[in-house]
Scaffold this active site. Structure first.
Site: not given
Ligand code: THU
Length: 292
Positions: A215, A245, A248
């Site tokens: 994101e 998360c 983000c």
């Molecule tokens: N991740 C995302 O790309 N977006 C989120 O909102 C949560 C987590 C990714 C980060 C990491 O590369 C993987 O997911 C595992 O945490």
């Protein structure tokens, strides 16, 4: 379906070109299924084709090689022998020809015109499709009618990115994820108010905390291209619903506190929320009137 050959290392998902092609065909009034081959190449690649097929030893942005001899007067006729000769039985569609886009030039032009790479690529592609459909810009009159068709198609392409398309773009963006540590691929497609779509993927690092989520990758690409107004984001993962998360949520909230958030996983499950529901009482250091 159109065929896409990726010679250059910079990629936009197939779905972007699929929906732009559909917008062109609709604008032209093409009732029958059509197909074409798009090659994404670079300065050197397009120069070679320009030299070999057009005797012009120079770099350009887009080249079109129509398979039919159409013009605004001699429009597509599904029953003509020429059309029947380009019927692609496998694709079950009429093959209109080849388009080459130089992604190096597209990047430069996006910067010059102050709009996104997505927007420039879509414009160049639409321009190429109308060349395949017999439009040209040799004189003022032809130029005007080509421009009208292009604008019509671009308006469709930019306002008609449906939720399904945005989700499809996010699923494709997921394939670029760099995830040697978690193996958890995430793709994002951020829809801006002007219709541009910015993609993102998660990019991990040996120093784990430096990982950038999909994101934020998309948001940072948009903002660094000069775009700060957003409508919706689609986020795709494989096995679990990829609700953004906390970091983000906070970053997205800076620009679009009421952003629509669509998540998809298992290649079909979809849930929707709004950012102000996902992050109530987000952190702000100024009020609207302080902003001025
Ligand atoms: N991740 C995302 O790309 N977006 C989120 O909102 C949560 C987590 C990714 C980060 C990491 O590369 C993987 O997911 C595992 O945490």
């Amino acid at each position: 379906m159109i065929e896409i050959i990726r010679e250059a290392g910079i990629h936009l998902p197939d779905a972007v070109f699929e929906s732009a092609a559909e917008a062109c065909f609709q604008s032209y009034g093409l009732k029958k299924p059509a197909t074409l081959c798009l090659t994404l190449t670079d300065d050197a690649g397009i120069r070679e084709k320009n030299r070999d097929f057009r005797d012009k030893d120079e770099v350009t942005d887009v080249l079109s090689f129509p398979s039919l001899n159409l013009s605004p007067q001699n429009t597509f006729d599904e029953n003509s022998p020429a059309s029947l000769s380009v019927w692609d039985a496998e694709q079950k569609a009429f093959y209109l020809g080849d388009i080459l886009i130089n992604v190096d030039r597209a990047r430069e032009q996006a910067e010059t015109y102050g709009h996104s790479f997505f927007r420039e690529m879509t414009y160049l592609f639409v321009h190429g499709v109308f060349h395949l459909l017999g439009y040209d810009h040799m004189n003022k009159e032809d130029q005007l009618s080509m421009r009208q068709q292009e604008e019509n198609a671009l308006n469709k392409a930019f306002t008609s990115v449906s939720d399904e398309e945005l989700l499809a773009i996010a699923r494709e963006a997921r394939s670029f994820a760099y995830v040697p540590y978690s193996r958890y691929r995430v793709g994002a497609a951020l829809l801006a108010k002007d219709g541009s779509v910015y993609t993102g993927c998660n990019i991990e690092n040996a120093s784990f905390g430096l990982t950038n989520c999909a994101e934020r990758t998309a948001v940072f690409k948009a903002v660094s291209d000069g775009n700060q107004e957003f409508e919706a984001i689609a986020i795709a993962a494989d096995k679990t619903a990829p609700w953004p998360c906390g970091a983000c949520r906070q970053v997205m909230s800076e620009f679009a506190p009421e952003l629509r958030v669509l998540v998809t996983w298992d290649d079909g499950k979809v849930l929707e929320s709004r950012l102000d529901q996902l992050l109530p009482h987000s952190f702000l250091t100024f009020t609207e009137d302080q902003n001025g």
